[in-house]
Structure formats: C-alpha cells, structure tokens
Scaffold this active site. Structure first.
Site, short mmCIF file in Angstrom:
data_model
loop_
_atom_site.label_atom_id
_atom_site.label_comp_id
_atom_site.label_asym_id
_atom_site.label_seq_id
_atom_site.Cartn_x
_atom_site.Cartn_y
_atom_site.Cartn_z
N ASP A 24 0.89 -1.15 0.00
CA ASP A 24 0.00 0.00 0.00
C ASP A 24 0.94 1.22 0.00
O ASP A 24 2.12 1.08 0.35
CB ASP A 24 -0.88 -0.03 1.26
N ASP A 26 0.15 5.18 0.76
CA ASP A 26 0.00 6.19 1.82
C ASP A 26 0.01 5.51 3.19
O ASP A 26 -0.75 4.56 3.42
CB ASP A 26 -1.33 6.93 1.61
N LYS A 218 -9.14 -2.37 -2.44
CA LYS A 218 -9.02 -3.25 -1.28
C LYS A 218 -10.17 -2.97 -0.31
O LYS A 218 -10.54 -1.82 -0.19
CB LYS A 218 -7.68 -3.00 -0.58
N ASP A 243 -1.07 -0.27 6.09
CA ASP A 243 -1.19 0.46 7.36
C ASP A 243 -2.62 0.47 7.87
O ASP A 243 -2.89 1.03 8.93
CB ASP A 243 -0.71 1.91 7.20
MG LIG Z 1 -2.57 3.35 3.47
#
Ligand SMILES: [Mg+2]
Length: 301
Positions: A24, A26, A218, A243
C-alpha cells in the site's frame, strides 16, 4: 491468533519466504508529502533481491502515470506495470468488457483521465450544484442523459444532491452498471480531523438507488485478480504490507496472502489490541512492525 512482532531474529527467514511483495502507498511508503523511514531503500532492496513488487492503492484521484512520476521522483525504482490503482482497475474492467456507452462519473480529474486512457467516454466532472430548492429542481429540467451505461464512483469533493439524484436515476435501469473505486470511510490525515472518503459517496448512491456497487479497491479481491492476470504470482509466497486493517489486511486475508501491518499510518497498536479482543480475525495481521524500514534495519543488525 495474535499478530507476531517482526524482529531481527526472524527478519531473514521472513523476507526469504516471499517472491512477491504488495505495498500500500499512503501510510506505508509515505505520510502526506514525507517519505517514511528508509521506505525507498527497503522497496528498492527487495526489488534488487529479485522480488516482484506491486504498489496497490485505493486512491483513484491519480492515474498510474502520475503515481509513477511521484514514485520515481522520490527515488523508488518503479515501473508503471507495477502500479495498480483502483481507478485503473475500473477503467481496465470497462475496457475488458468492451463497454461502448458513456459512464456517469462521480469522481476526480485523475479518474477521468484514467477512463480516457482506456477509451471510455464519461460525463463531465466538477461541481453540479442546486440552483433552487428540491421540489423545483425535481420538477424542472434535470438533464438526464440517454447514453449512460454505467455509474462509476471515485472520490469527488464536489459530491452534491443533484449528482446523487442523477446517479440513482441512471441506476433505476437494471442494465446500468454500478462500479466504485473503493469504499474507504475516511482519508488518512496528519492532522486530527475526520476527512470523509469515497465510501461516503458510494453509500449515498447505494442508499438512494437501493443497489450495491461493485467495489474494485481493497479489500476486494479484484485488485489481486488484476495483478495475477498480468504475471505469475503464488499467494502462498506473497506478502501484503499495509497500514490499514480494514482495507489492506482484510485484502491480504481475502486473497490468502501473508500480511504485515506497519504502524506508521491509520491503524495503531491500540486498534490492533481491540481487534484481537473482538476476534475480528480478518483485521488481525500475521505480522506487525513500526515502520517499513524496520525490515532493512533488522536485516542489517
Ligand atoms: Mg494506506
């Protein structure tokens, strides 16, 4: 089952057990404009070690080309075919089914560009505001177009009552497709502010139309299927790093991948503890660590 904390003792075996790593972006590689601790070195190291790398993001506001530009500028040794954005997936899907009509787009400039890149016609983006009250509006000229074959939703900061109304009316036709880039509730922010995400827009149109959107981002497996279509990938030797548990980690679990949560973004250790108690196993990663660069730090220790 509790998540295992990554450590220098297990780092080498851990890294050797994967051929493919999905990142991922960010909250994993960067937070806002700031690159996180050794993120560039770690990704480039894994790629140099012969692993297949993919960047998988729910963000539909940038095209793949714009993502590549950002990654390259920051020093990531990236290639456009390694990038999967939710907007790209929606556009590829429409192209794959030879979609010839027009998309009613609730979305951004980047999403519109991605549709154009795939030869998909779409309506104008930008503000569509109420110039009057609701009764006058619905009794007047709404301006519904006849060629609409799909309603597509991505992040749109100009979401409005007219847009929801139009989308719901197009969807009254059962042959009209209903697609969405992602269903994220909020945007991760460095400042303590709740910033509504695409999921809010999807829910608004779902409620009005009483239909359910096909979501490509996702935790939907659509993103993995798209990657698996372009190259050989063994889920048992694939690691998903994210995250956010309700998108990244659930995605990894849905696709039978190993999951690593980094605590540099949305999900904190406190959240993780709560998930464990509620036995929401789909949200509990196999492994966790503070930040992506820990992998390299551990390998060097
Ligand atoms: Mg993220």
């Amino acid at each position: 089952m509790a998540a295992v904390k990554l450590s220098k003792e297990i780092a080498r075996v851990f890294v050797n057990s994967f051929d493919t790593v999905l990142f991922d972006c960010d909250g994993v590689l960067w937070a806002g404009s700031k690159v996180l601790h050794r993120a560039v070195e770690t990704v480039n190291y894994l790629k140099d070690s012969g692993k297949q790398i993919f960047y998988v993001t729910n963000n539909s506001t940038k095209t793949r080309a714009q993502y590549l530009e950002k990654l390259t500028k920051l020093g990531f040794n990236a290639d456009e075919k390694e990038i999967a954005t939710s907007g790209y997936l929606v556009a590829s899907y429409l192209e794959s089914i030879n979609f010839q009509q027009t998309v009613y787009l609730i979305g951004s400039k980047g999403f519109a560009e991605e549709l154009q890149n795939h030869g998909i016609k779409h309506t104008q983006i930008g503000p569509d505001t109420m110039a009057t009250d609701m009764p006058s509006y619905v009794n007047g000229q709404i301006g519904l177009e006849s060629e609409i074959g799909a309603v597509v939703i991505g992040f749109d900061e100009h979401l409005s009552y007219p847009k929801i109304l139009k989308a719901a009316n197009y969807l009254a036709n059962p042959n009209c497709l209903f697609l969405a880039s992602n269903a994220d509730e909020t945007f991760p922010m460095e400042i303590p502010l709740v910033v509504p995400g695409t999921g809010v827009m999807v829910k608004a149109v779902e409620t009005a139309s009483q239909r359910t959107a096909k979501v490509f981002g996702k935790p939907s497996v659509a993103m993995f299927e798209a990657i698996a279509k372009q190259c050989k990938i063994n889920p048992q030797r694939t690691l998903m790093i994210g995250d956010r548990c309700n998108t990244d980690i659930s995605f990894g679990k849905n696709c039978q991948l190993t999951t690593l949560l980094v605590l540099s973004g949305v999900t904190s250790l406190k959240h993780l503890e709560q998930y464990k108690h509620k036995e929401e196993h789909i949200l509990v990663p196999d492994f966790y660590t503070d930040v992506l660069g820990d992998i390299l730090d551990f390998l060097e220790q």
